[in-house]
Design an enzyme around this catalytic site. Structure first.
Site, PDB file in Angstrom:
ATOM      1  N   ARG A 170       0.276  -4.139   0.197  1.00 11.80           N
ATOM      2  CA  ARG A 170      -0.338  -2.967  -0.429  1.00 11.80           C
ATOM      3  C   ARG A 170       0.524  -2.397  -1.544  1.00 11.80           C
ATOM      4  O   ARG A 170       0.036  -1.693  -2.407  1.00 11.80           O
ATOM      5  CB  ARG A 170      -0.519  -1.858   0.636  1.00 11.80           C
ATOM      6  CG  ARG A 170      -1.551  -2.128   1.673  1.00 11.80           C
ATOM      7  CD  ARG A 170      -1.403  -1.138   2.824  1.00 11.80           C
ATOM      8  NE  ARG A 170      -1.484   0.246   2.405  1.00 11.80           N
ATOM      9  CZ  ARG A 170      -2.608   0.924   2.272  1.00 11.80           C
ATOM     10  NH1 ARG A 170      -3.742   0.343   2.534  1.00 11.80           N
ATOM     11  NH2 ARG A 170      -2.598   2.186   1.908  1.00 11.80           N
ATOM     12  N   ARG A 174       6.510  -4.366  -9.850  1.00 13.48           N
ATOM     13  CA  ARG A 174       6.356  -4.677 -11.278  1.00 13.48           C
ATOM     14  C   ARG A 174       7.682  -4.573 -12.013  1.00 13.48           C
ATOM     15  O   ARG A 174       8.600  -3.878 -11.563  1.00 13.48           O
ATOM     16  CB  ARG A 174       5.280  -3.802 -11.926  1.00 13.48           C
ATOM     17  CG  ARG A 174       5.200  -2.364 -11.583  1.00 13.48           C
ATOM     18  CD  ARG A 174       4.085  -1.693 -12.397  1.00 13.48           C
ATOM     19  NE  ARG A 174       2.924  -1.332 -11.610  1.00 13.48           N
ATOM     20  CZ  ARG A 174       2.745  -0.159 -11.020  1.00 13.48           C
ATOM     21  NH1 ARG A 174       3.668   0.774 -11.111  1.00 13.48           N
ATOM     22  NH2 ARG A 174       1.667   0.093 -10.332  1.00 13.48           N
ATOM     23  N   ARG A 247      -1.838   3.516  15.690  1.00 11.90           N
ATOM     24  CA  ARG A 247      -0.645   4.298  15.415  1.00 11.90           C
ATOM     25  C   ARG A 247      -1.105   5.717  15.119  1.00 11.90           C
ATOM     26  O   ARG A 247      -2.075   5.914  14.366  1.00 11.90           O
ATOM     27  CB  ARG A 247       0.082   3.697  14.205  1.00 11.90           C
ATOM     28  CG  ARG A 247       1.489   4.187  14.034  1.00 11.90           C
ATOM     29  CD  ARG A 247       2.408   3.642  15.099  1.00 11.90           C
ATOM     30  NE  ARG A 247       3.753   4.158  14.881  1.00 11.90           N
ATOM     31  CZ  ARG A 247       4.592   4.433  15.865  1.00 11.90           C
ATOM     32  NH1 ARG A 247       4.250   4.247  17.125  1.00 11.90           N
ATOM     33  NH2 ARG A 247       5.799   4.879  15.592  1.00 11.90           N
ATOM     34  N   ARG A 278       7.561  10.990   5.659  1.00 12.87           N
ATOM     35  CA  ARG A 278       7.390  11.606   4.342  1.00 12.87           C
ATOM     36  C   ARG A 278       7.336  13.113   4.452  1.00 12.87           C
ATOM     37  O   ARG A 278       7.012  13.652   5.513  1.00 12.87           O
ATOM     38  CB  ARG A 278       6.105  11.203   3.619  1.00 12.87           C
ATOM     39  CG  ARG A 278       5.379  10.035   4.150  1.00 12.87           C
ATOM     40  CD  ARG A 278       4.124   9.730   3.340  1.00 12.87           C
ATOM     41  NE  ARG A 278       3.135   9.224   4.238  1.00 12.87           N
ATOM     42  CZ  ARG A 278       2.286   8.239   3.979  1.00 12.87           C
ATOM     43  NH1 ARG A 278       2.264   7.690   2.793  1.00 12.87           N
ATOM     44  NH2 ARG A 278       1.440   7.816   4.867  1.00 12.87           N
ATOM     45  N   GLU A 298       5.644  14.383   8.039  1.00 16.79           N
ATOM     46  CA  GLU A 298       4.753  13.458   8.747  1.00 16.79           C
ATOM     47  C   GLU A 298       5.579  12.569   9.680  1.00 16.79           C
ATOM     48  O   GLU A 298       6.429  11.814   9.230  1.00 16.79           O
ATOM     49  CB  GLU A 298       4.032  12.622   7.684  1.00 16.79           C
ATOM     50  CG  GLU A 298       2.998  11.691   8.211  1.00 16.79           C
ATOM     51  CD  GLU A 298       2.207  11.030   7.080  1.00 16.79           C
ATOM     52  OE1 GLU A 298       1.893  11.689   6.062  1.00 16.79           O
ATOM     53  OE2 GLU A 298       1.911   9.834   7.220  1.00 16.79           O
ATOM     54  N   TYR A 346      -7.735  -1.215   8.124  1.00 12.33           N
ATOM     55  CA  TYR A 346      -6.857  -0.281   7.412  1.00 12.33           C
ATOM     56  C   TYR A 346      -7.506   0.050   6.063  1.00 12.33           C
ATOM     57  O   TYR A 346      -7.088  -0.421   5.022  1.00 12.33           O
ATOM     58  CB  TYR A 346      -5.507  -0.981   7.238  1.00 12.33           C
ATOM     59  CG  TYR A 346      -4.340  -0.164   6.738  1.00 12.33           C
ATOM     60  CD1 TYR A 346      -4.467   1.138   6.289  1.00 12.33           C
ATOM     61  CD2 TYR A 346      -3.071  -0.736   6.713  1.00 12.33           C
ATOM     62  CE1 TYR A 346      -3.367   1.838   5.834  1.00 12.33           C
ATOM     63  CE2 TYR A 346      -1.968  -0.045   6.256  1.00 12.33           C
ATOM     64  CZ  TYR A 346      -2.123   1.237   5.813  1.00 12.33           C
ATOM     65  OH  TYR A 346      -1.029   1.919   5.350  1.00 12.33           O
ATOM     66  N   ASP A 348      -8.594   2.221   2.836  1.00 13.41           N
ATOM     67  CA  ASP A 348      -8.330   3.387   1.994  1.00 13.41           C
ATOM     68  C   ASP A 348      -9.662   4.090   1.781  1.00 13.41           C
ATOM     69  O   ASP A 348     -10.719   3.551   2.135  1.00 13.41           O
ATOM     70  CB  ASP A 348      -7.764   2.939   0.645  1.00 13.41           C
ATOM     71  CG  ASP A 348      -6.279   2.572   0.752  1.00 13.41           C
ATOM     72  OD1 ASP A 348      -5.627   3.047   1.691  1.00 13.41           O
ATOM     73  OD2 ASP A 348      -5.807   1.816  -0.102  1.00 13.41           O
TER      74      ASP A 348
END
Ligand code: UDP
Length: 363
Positions: A170, A174, A247, A278, A298, A346, A348
């Protein structure tokens, strides 16, 4: 009698209800909780939209999905550029030339690639069978140790050697100076808040809250010809083949009497020893100017009944159990599964909406 009963009012249930209603069907949505919106729900405090269940940043490359989602609220021009914090130092994400400069003080793509390639070769990985091997084969040891290993192991509660390689795919890699976390064409936060998006999707649809489908299945089944179920598939069958693993997360939100807490909306804490993954600072998503700020830590958590099942854990054992449940579900032509939980995927937000388009087109 309704045409469809939709169980769950998260993004999946709400978008399916909206699309079916647009096609002229008569739809009833029931929601177990007292509030609609599932995991994308936001509430406003001191003029700031609080993402109750973690940062939600809408991003997609699919124009139809973008146009549909943004028809419920204009999107702002937010670009997700999170930072990672590791042992007292910040690093840029996703993995790009800024990160490599932070790590090795290199300036060019050639220098960065040379270091990464040497580290990859040193590890001599032939076949990629787990997340650790996948990560090292992509970015080498330093990035893996500093930015991936600790974060991933606390996020998933498992060693990187036991996790599926696809999880890490995911994340972009670059060799340009570009901190945009997503590669997608469209990105932004709904300026009216995610809760308004859900409310507007469900405009004109009958919604019953505090209604637990599984506790009163027979009664609800009589309300419609077909049921679209967006909850946990193992719960639908009373766990008769065993429990799927998920989870969970715990969120700790604080209001601070200061204008700003951190320099980015999202900061990832990548060392294992810090228990949260986070900290998000909500006002930064919509660039709100105010004297107070809200932050949320979190914490990843093992899923137990009664917690929210945020993430499916896609390993061989769970996937084969899911497929067994799917066979059972397919025996009943009146039950249709949808969403992150019904499909045990999973997703988005854009994946969720694309799946809703596909389902409703099929129906
Ligand atoms: N990840 C990581 N370090 C980071 C951020 C992410 O190793 O700083 C890995 C981790 O395994 C995580 C996966 O990348 O589960 C996907 O992260 P993403 O932020 O896309 O996940 P989400 O926002 O859905 O939790």
């Amino acid at each position: 009698m309704y045409d469809y009963l939709i169980v769950g009012s998260g993004l999946s249930g709400a978008s399916i209800a909206n699309l079916l209603k647009q096609k002229g069907y008569n739809v009833l949505v029931i929601e177990k909780k007292s509030n609609i919106g599932g995991s994308i729900r936001t509430v406003k405090r001191d003029g700031i939209d609080i993402h109750l269940y973690g940062a939600h940043i809408f991003h997609t490359s699919d124009k139809r999905t973008h146009d549909y989602f943004s028809s419920f609220s204009k999107l702002n021009n937010f670009i997700n550029s999170p930072l990672a914090f590791y042992k007292g130092k910040y690093y840029h994400l996703p993995f790009n030339m800024n990160t490599f400069h932070d790590l090795w003080n290199v300036n060019t793509a050639e220098e960065a690639k040379a270091i990464i390639n040497t580290q990859i070769e040193e590890n001599k990985i032939k076949d990629i069978t787990n997340l650790e091997e996948q990560a090292i084969s992509l970015v080498g040891n330093d990035v893996y140790q500093i930015l991936i290993k600790g974060y991933t192991e606390k996020q998933w509660g498992r060693s990187c050697k036991e996790l599926d390689p696809s999880i890490i795919k995911r994340l972009p890699l670059r060799f340009t100076y570009d901190n945009n976390y997503f590669n997608d064409t469209y990105q932004g936060i709904p300026v009216d808040g995610y809760s308004k998006v859900i409310e507007r999707m469900l405009k004109g649809v009958t919604v019953v809250r505090n209604a637990d489908f599984l506790k009163d299945k027979n009664k609800w089944m009589k309300q419609a010809k077909k049921i679209i179920y967006t909850g946990q598939i193992d719960a639908l069958f009373d766990y008769k083949l065993g429990r799927l693993e998920y989870r969970s997360l715990k969120f700790e939100t604080s209001k601070l009497k200061r204008k700003s807490y951190q320099e980015s909306a999202v900061v990832n804490y990548t060392e294992r020893e810090i228990p949260y993954t986070r900290i998000i600072e909500h006002k930064k998503f919509l660039n709100i100017d105010s004297d107070v700020t809200y932050i949320t830590k979190e914490y990843p958590l093992e899923y137990k009944q009664g917690c929210n099942p945020y993430y499916p854990i896609n390993n061989d054992k769970n996937i084969s159990l899911y497929n067994e449940y799917l066979k059972l579900a397919n025996e009943d032509k009146n039950i249709i599964l949808a969403g992150r939980l019904g499909n045990y995927k999973y997703y988005d937000m854009d994946d969720t909406i694309m799946a809703s388009f596909e389902l409703v087109d099929k129906l």
